[in-house]
Write an enzyme that holds these catalytic residues in place. Structure first.
Site, short mmCIF file in Angstrom:
data_model
loop_
_atom_site.label_atom_id
_atom_site.label_comp_id
_atom_site.label_asym_id
_atom_site.label_seq_id
_atom_site.Cartn_x
_atom_site.Cartn_y
_atom_site.Cartn_z
CE1 TYR A 162 -3.57 -2.61 0.51
CE2 TYR A 162 -2.54 -3.12 2.60
CZ TYR A 162 -3.46 -3.42 1.62
OH TYR A 162 -4.25 -4.52 1.76
CE1 TYR A 213 -8.58 -4.91 1.31
CE2 TYR A 213 -8.77 -6.33 3.23
CZ TYR A 213 -8.06 -5.89 2.14
OH TYR A 213 -6.82 -6.40 1.87
CG ASP A 269 -14.20 -11.43 5.12
OD1 ASP A 269 -13.51 -11.89 6.05
OD2 ASP A 269 -13.73 -10.72 4.21
CE LYS A 294 -6.52 -8.44 8.69
NZ LYS A 294 -7.53 -8.22 7.66
C1 LIG Z 1 -7.49 -8.57 6.18
C2 LIG Z 1 -8.80 -9.01 5.62
C3 LIG Z 1 -8.87 -9.91 4.54
C4 LIG Z 1 -7.63 -10.41 3.82
O1 LIG Z 1 -6.84 -11.20 4.62
P1 LIG Z 1 -5.28 -11.44 4.18
O2 LIG Z 1 -4.79 -12.45 5.16
O3 LIG Z 1 -4.62 -10.12 4.28
O4 LIG Z 1 -5.31 -11.95 2.78
C5 LIG Z 1 -10.11 -10.32 4.11
N1 LIG Z 1 -11.24 -9.87 4.70
C6 LIG Z 1 -11.21 -9.01 5.73
C7 LIG Z 1 -12.49 -8.57 6.35
C8 LIG Z 1 -10.00 -8.53 6.22
O5 LIG Z 1 -9.98 -7.65 7.22
#
Ligand SMILES: *Cc1c(COP(=O)(O)O)cnc(C)c1O
Length: 400
Positions: A6, A133, A223, A250
């Site tokens: 970024y 996102y 997600d 994460k």
């Molecule tokens: C960080 C994130 C992702 C992507 O995860 P990466 O491990 O960075 O590929 C997908 N969805 C959400 C909601 C996120 O915060």
């Protein structure tokens, strides 16, 4: 030469070089900084946690990794058993991968193929949220609504396969009325949209989404890569409203090794389970089910359960509300708090330019973006440390 994330490399500031990390602290050669970002919200136990390290070291003495193609092992079996019993409802079928973006790709691929396996060839569209996102890979970007993707929009034009709506029930109902027979899924970051600006919305929207998905047979995907493991003040938002597919990443490993999982319910799994080989899920990241990552994830969940993390999170929220009580500034548009997330949104991004260096001078590492100054701290933070983070955020406005 490292190409940093970024960043316009030509104008990028020198990054802070970390030489050690322990608890909530990052150490540079000369400084000790409270990490208010938790390494992109993943390091929920802080750094160098002795039990997490020991879990990884113990597994390392056996083997670091073997593929899941035709092989299996105890850490991945134990982790999938644990997730199956720990996650709500019949979210029982775990597909592991190496990052959140890939786990989102897998979820979207499952949703599309679920209907193709049933010869419902019209269901090629995805409903998603404005400001969403979901990661930086191509389909994840397409269902997202992020600046990152705008050059692709310029190149390819608007996607025919994704519809974005705001988090309003009226818009939701309209979208279902218009597209219900062409949608395979509705994907959301439930309650808290992270990288889109720490936007928070009400659970009633998700409840209505669940009803409409049931009514029209559309799959609901949560997600929870950012929201999972307590960030919103709920263990998972899926504890409140049950999705058909849940994506975790994460904090899954306590932030020490990249790993993620796409968890499907029984209905979804059975959409692939038959005699036809072309109905199989043709996906297999090389490092899926990595033994070190699975060992870390198991230990992370054990710590989360046994050390009362939900009450730690409630305490973080209460302290945050107390400290932000009465804070206002004409340059601030809104202060948002949910669980262990606080965001100060300003009208003009210039208002917070320079905040990172200011915070660093006061012993806090922060990474504001666009109009958002925020903190998503490790859950093991002490009250005085959390107060220091919040005082630093307020001081920026008071002193300028
Ligand atoms: C960080 C994130 C992702 C992507 O995860 P990466 O491990 O960075 O590929 C997908 N969805 C959400 C909601 C996120 O915060």
């Amino acid at each position: 030469m490292i190409w940093y994330p970024y960043e316009q490399m030509k104008t990028m500031k020198t990054p802070y070089k970390i030489v050690d990390a322990e608890g909530v602290y990052l150490y540079t050669e000369g400084q000790k900084l409270i990490d208010s970002v938790s390494s992109w919200w993943s390091a929920i136990h802080g750094y160098k946690h002795p039990e997490l390290n020991r879990a990884i070291e113990t597994q390392l003495r056996k083997f670091a990794h073997v593929m899941l193609g035709g092989l299996t092992h105890e850490p991945v079996q134990k982790l999938s058993d644990k997730l199956q019993s720990w996650l709500p409802g019949d979210l029982d079928y775990c597909f592991f991968s190496d990052s959140g973006s890939v786990a989102v790709e897998v979820a979207l691929k499952i949703a599309l193929q679920y209907f193709m396996n049933r010869d419902e060839a019209r269901r090629t569209m995805v409903l998603a949220l404005e400001h969403a996102y979901h990661g930086d890979t191509f389909k994840a970007m397409e269902v997202g609504d992020d600046e990152d993707y705008h050059f692709v929009l310029n190149a390819y034009g608007q996607s025919r396969y994704v519809v974005h709506i705001p988090t309003e029930t009226g818009a939701l109902e309209k979208a279902f009325a218009a597209y219900h027979d062409r949608l395979n899924c509705f994907i959301v970051e439930p309650l808290l949209q992270g990288a889109g600006g720490m936007r928070m919305y009400d659970v009633s929207f998700l409840k209505r989404a669940r009803e409409l998905c049931d009514q029209y047979g559309v799959l609901l995907i949560f997600d929870e890569v950012a929201t999972g493991f307590g960030r919103t003040g709920n263990r998972f938002v899926a504890d409140l409203v049950l999705p058909d597919i849940l994506v975790l990443g994460k904090a899954l490993t306590g932030g020490c090794i990249g790993h993620a999982v796409t968890v499907a319910n029984r209905r979804v799994y059975e959409g692939f389970y038959d005699e036809n080989p072309s109905h199989a899920l043709m996906h297999g990241p090389t490092f899926m089910g990595n033994a070190l990552a699975c060992s870390a994830a198991l230990k992370s969940i054990e710590l989360f359960e046994q050390q009362g993390y939900m009450s730690k999170i409630r305490k973080i929220e209460a302290i945050t509300r107390r400290e932000m009580q009465g804070f206002s500034d004409p340059r601030v548009k809104e202060v948002r708090i949910m669980g262990a997330c606080v965001c100060i949104e300003v009208y003009d991004p210039d208002t917070i330019a320079g905040y990172q260096q200011f915070a660093c001078g006061r012993g806090v590492f922060s990474r504001p973006f666009l109009n958002y100054m925020y903190a998503m701290v490790p859950y093991i933070i002490r009250e005085d440390e959390l107060v220091a983070v919040l005082q630093t955020m307020k001081a920026w406005f008071a002193e300028r």
